[in-house]
Design a protein around this motif. Structure first.
Motif, mmCIF file in Angstrom:
data_model
loop_
_atom_site.group_PDB
_atom_site.id
_atom_site.type_symbol
_atom_site.label_atom_id
_atom_site.label_comp_id
_atom_site.label_asym_id
_atom_site.label_seq_id
_atom_site.Cartn_x
_atom_site.Cartn_y
_atom_site.Cartn_z
ATOM 1 N N LYS A 233 0.840 -1.209 0.000
ATOM 2 C CA LYS A 233 0.000 0.000 0.000
ATOM 3 C C LYS A 233 0.874 1.258 0.000
ATOM 4 O O LYS A 233 0.696 2.156 -0.836
ATOM 5 N N THR A 234 1.786 1.329 0.967
ATOM 6 C CA THR A 234 2.634 2.515 1.074
ATOM 7 C C THR A 234 3.436 2.724 -0.206
ATOM 8 O O THR A 234 3.541 3.837 -0.720
ATOM 9 N N THR A 235 3.967 1.638 -0.733
ATOM 10 C CA THR A 235 4.767 1.745 -1.957
ATOM 11 C C THR A 235 3.930 2.332 -3.095
ATOM 12 O O THR A 235 4.375 3.240 -3.804
ATOM 13 N N PRO B 299 1.747 10.918 4.672
ATOM 14 C CA PRO B 299 2.498 9.662 4.736
ATOM 15 C C PRO B 299 2.138 8.870 5.991
ATOM 16 O O PRO B 299 1.450 9.381 6.878
ATOM 17 N N GLU B 300 2.613 7.640 6.048
ATOM 18 C CA GLU B 300 2.311 6.756 7.170
ATOM 19 C C GLU B 300 2.736 7.404 8.504
ATOM 20 O O GLU B 300 1.991 7.360 9.476
ATOM 21 N N THR B 301 3.937 7.996 8.518
ATOM 22 C CA THR B 301 4.351 8.793 9.673
ATOM 23 C C THR B 301 4.202 10.245 9.274
ATOM 24 O O THR B 301 4.809 10.658 8.303
ATOM 25 N N LEU C 270 -3.956 9.411 1.495
ATOM 26 C CA LEU C 270 -3.822 9.299 2.946
ATOM 27 C C LEU C 270 -3.393 7.877 3.314
ATOM 28 O O LEU C 270 -4.150 6.924 3.106
ATOM 29 N N ASP C 271 -2.195 7.754 3.855
ATOM 30 C CA ASP C 271 -1.672 6.431 4.182
ATOM 31 C C ASP C 271 -2.003 6.092 5.631
ATOM 32 O O ASP C 271 -1.432 6.665 6.542
ATOM 33 N N GLU C 272 -2.923 5.189 5.823
ATOM 34 C CA GLU C 272 -3.394 4.760 7.137
ATOM 35 C C GLU C 272 -3.695 5.958 8.055
ATOM 36 O O GLU C 272 -3.091 6.107 9.113
ATOM 37 N N PRO C 273 -4.674 6.776 7.656
ATOM 38 C CA PRO C 273 -4.923 8.016 8.418
ATOM 39 C C PRO C 273 -5.449 7.765 9.826
ATOM 40 O O PRO C 273 -5.341 8.650 10.666
HETATM 41 MG MG MG Z 1 2.262 0.942 4.844
#
Ligand code: MG
Ligand code: ADP
Lengths: 335, 253
Positions: free
Chosen positions: A40-42, A80-82, A156-159
């Protein structure tokens, strides 16, 4: 609005994303669902232009992310995730910096910063240092940052990861409120998350798209395999035999209780609710019914189900066999 | 340009928001003060002897030039700690994702960071204006060599900063960045020491490569295009390599 075309990303020997394609229409909220390490992040990093794909291409608002990165990035907001915060900066200072970097016109910087702080409800921490904020506030500042230049596309990565239930509900409401004027892709590894917020879901596993559907259809497809968990104080084989005879039950798996109560997993045909029948079958024989509850399928089991549903009725809770470990053959080649 | 300045401003603020800038300025003031006093005492005793023999005394040649050359040594120690965090810290904390997904070119980010580090460096040099001011107050040195000396120090620092940025862009670890940067600076500084043992051509090349060799003329009031070309092309090359490095990292992920 967003087009991902045959995108593949390899990190050295690791293929993180393998020939993924999907489209997101204007104003749509697309859920990107997959377990950890699914890619997902990629994929999101490729859409936002953070990294180029090994193969394939991504197009945002009509601009190829690789060929016209500045134009594409002007139209993309990314959480981003962070959340990318500078710990020593105050929140308002940080947002002002981001506004300048994102190219918000000088005369509008202050209004935009105040606007997004209001919208994401972080005005009360405007003077606090980013490094001292709680997880919930960090996530909101991260979201505020993504909204500053009023982008058409939001990634939105894992908001909602790491938030408490109240914050999760607030974040979902905010995201829903943003839909319409924005095209949103949000990733998550929790199924209810997408059914709450998204109109369409792309499920990926091990870098490949497993299914694309509406949350309702997906839930229906998955429901067929929902199982009941029982704990019964009685003789294992008899319990198993008795439950198999209950009308509507399609499968019974017995876990040995080792002298104590036995655990049983029961699947029913077409997800029929057989709880009453199960309960009376146990009680009428004089055994103790210690527990009876539906089993929530884990995401891995859902994938297993979605990928194998056409062949067999997958047995929930059974993991696929591990592939043989490499490295054993090395010894033989050495000899 | 506005983006570049926004990043430069952020960098400078980051230095001054944390104790880093103050520690460096204090450390630099201390070392420079030490050199200043040491060279001044030496100069005083020497000039007494010289004036007894009737030889002319030149503050610029005998005090200010060696002072600037010594400053370049202090810079060697201090600059790695200024440049170490530029990229490494953004990569470690993940804020690099913000910069690389903003509508900026890599070169805008690099220039912003370059200007930021150079601003802190200039602030360090500004400390020494006090010492040099004392010389103007008590004596009458020539102004021109002092100005060109500062110009030379700024240019030399620019070269070091461009190398520091490049090395910081290659790692997530600030300490590694600082140590490698220091090692490379040291090499650039001493590279001409072996030149006397090599053939004439190698000697010329090595002397030309040495960053500090080019400083000498500046401290004597001479601005030679040869040296300007060297410093400017060195910086440009360093920044170019940094851009290549950032792009390569992006492909690697
Ligand atoms: Mg991820
Ligand atoms: N920078 C990287 N270098 C090497 N492998 C990576 C890198 N980033 C991610 N991966 C690998 O790629 C796969 C997909 O990761 P990721 O996109 O982060 O998944 P997700 O966000 O769905 O959890 C994982 O197997 C992960 O280990």
């Amino acid at each position: 609005m967003i087009e991902v075309q045959h995108v593949t990303k390899r990190y050295g020997p690791v293929t993180a994303v393998d020939d993924i394609s999907f489209r997101v229409e204007r104003g749509e909220i697309l859920g990107f669902l997959g377990p950890n390490g699914a890619g997902k992040t990629t994929t999101m990093r490729i859409i936002t232009g953070y990294m180029p794909p090994t193969e394939g291409r991504a197009i945002v608002a009509g601009f190829d992310v690789l060929e016209q990165p500045i134009e594409a990035k002007r139209r993309t907001g990314y959480l981003p995730e962070t959340p990318p915060l500078y710990p020593d900066m105050r929140v308002s200072e940080y947002l002002t910096f981001v506004a300048k970097v994102k190219g918000v016109a000088r005369s509008q910087v202050k209004a935009r910063v105040d606007g997004v702080m209001e919208r994401t409800r972080i005005a009360d921490v405007a003077r606090r240092q980013c490094g001292q904020l709680s997880k919930g506030y960090r996530q909101r500042v991260g979201l505020a940052q993504a909204l500053l230049h009023d982008p058409e596309v939001l990634i939105l990565d894992e908001p909602t990861a790491g938030l408490d239930p109240k914050q999760i509900i607030e974040t979902r409401q905010l995201i829903k409120a943003l839909a319409g004027d924005h095209t949103i892709v949000l990733s998550t590894h929790i199924l209810p998350e997408v059914s709450q917020t998204c109109q369409r879901v792309v499920i990926i596993n091990k870098g490949r798209v497993v299914a694309v559907d509406t949350p309702e259809n997906l839930t229906a497809r998955v429901r067929g395999s929902e199982a009941m968990y029982l704990q019964v104080d009685g003789p294992g084989p008899d319990v198993s035999a008795a439950l198999t005879q209950v009308p509507g039950v399609s499968g019974v798996t017995l876990n040995d209780g080792a002298g104590g109560p036995v655990s049983v997993e029961v699947t029913s045909e077409d997800g029929r609710d057989v709880r009453r029948e199960l309960a009376s079958a146990v009680v009428s024989r004089g055994w103790g019914l210690l527990e009876l509850r539906p089993m929530r399928l884990s995401l891995e089991e859902i994938f297993l189900h979605l990928t194998t549903e056409d062949t067999t009725a997958a047995e929930p809770g059974v993991a696929p066999p591990e592939p043989p470990q490499p490295g054993q053959e090395e010894e033989t080649t050495h000899a | 340009m506005r983006n570049v300045l926004a990043i430069a401003h952020k960098e400078v603020k980051a230095y001054f928001d944390s104790p880093i800038a103050y520690v460096f300025i204090g450390f630099f003031a201390l070392l420079f003060g030490y050199f200043f006093v040491a060279l001044l005492s030496f100069f005083t005793s020497q000039s007494m002897q010289m004036s007894m023999m009737g030889a002319p005394v030149n503050v610029n040649q005998q005090l200010i030039t060696p002072l600037f050359l010594n400053t370049s040594v202090v810079v060697l120690f201090v600059l790695p700690s200024i440049t170490m965090r530029t990229y490494a810290e953004e990569k470690r904390s993940g804020t690099i994702e913000l910069l690389l997904t903003s509508p900026l070119t890599d070169m805008q980010i690099i220039l912003g960071k370059f200007i930021g580090a150079m601003t802190l460096y200039a602030a360090l040099l500004a400390v020494t204006v006090v010492h040099i001011g004392v010389l103007f107050w008590k004596g009458n040195p020539e102004v021109l060599p002092v100005l060109t000396g500062y110009l030379g120090l700024l240019l030399m620092g620019g070269c070091f900063v461009s190398v520091g940025l490049l090395i910081s862009s290659l790692t997530k670890n600030q300490i590694v960045a600082a140590m490698v940067t220091f090692a490379v600076f040291l090499l650039l500084w001493v590279i001409d020491w072996i030149s006397q043992f090599t053939g004439p051509l190698a000697q010329q090349v090595l002397t030309y490569l040495s960053v500090t060799q080019h400083l000498d003329d500046f401290t004597r009031g001479v601005v030679d295009t040869k040296h300007l070309v060297y410093y400017v092309s060195f910086m440009a090359f360093g920044l170019f390599l940094t851009a290549r490095s950032v792009d390569t990292e992006r492909w690697r992920g």
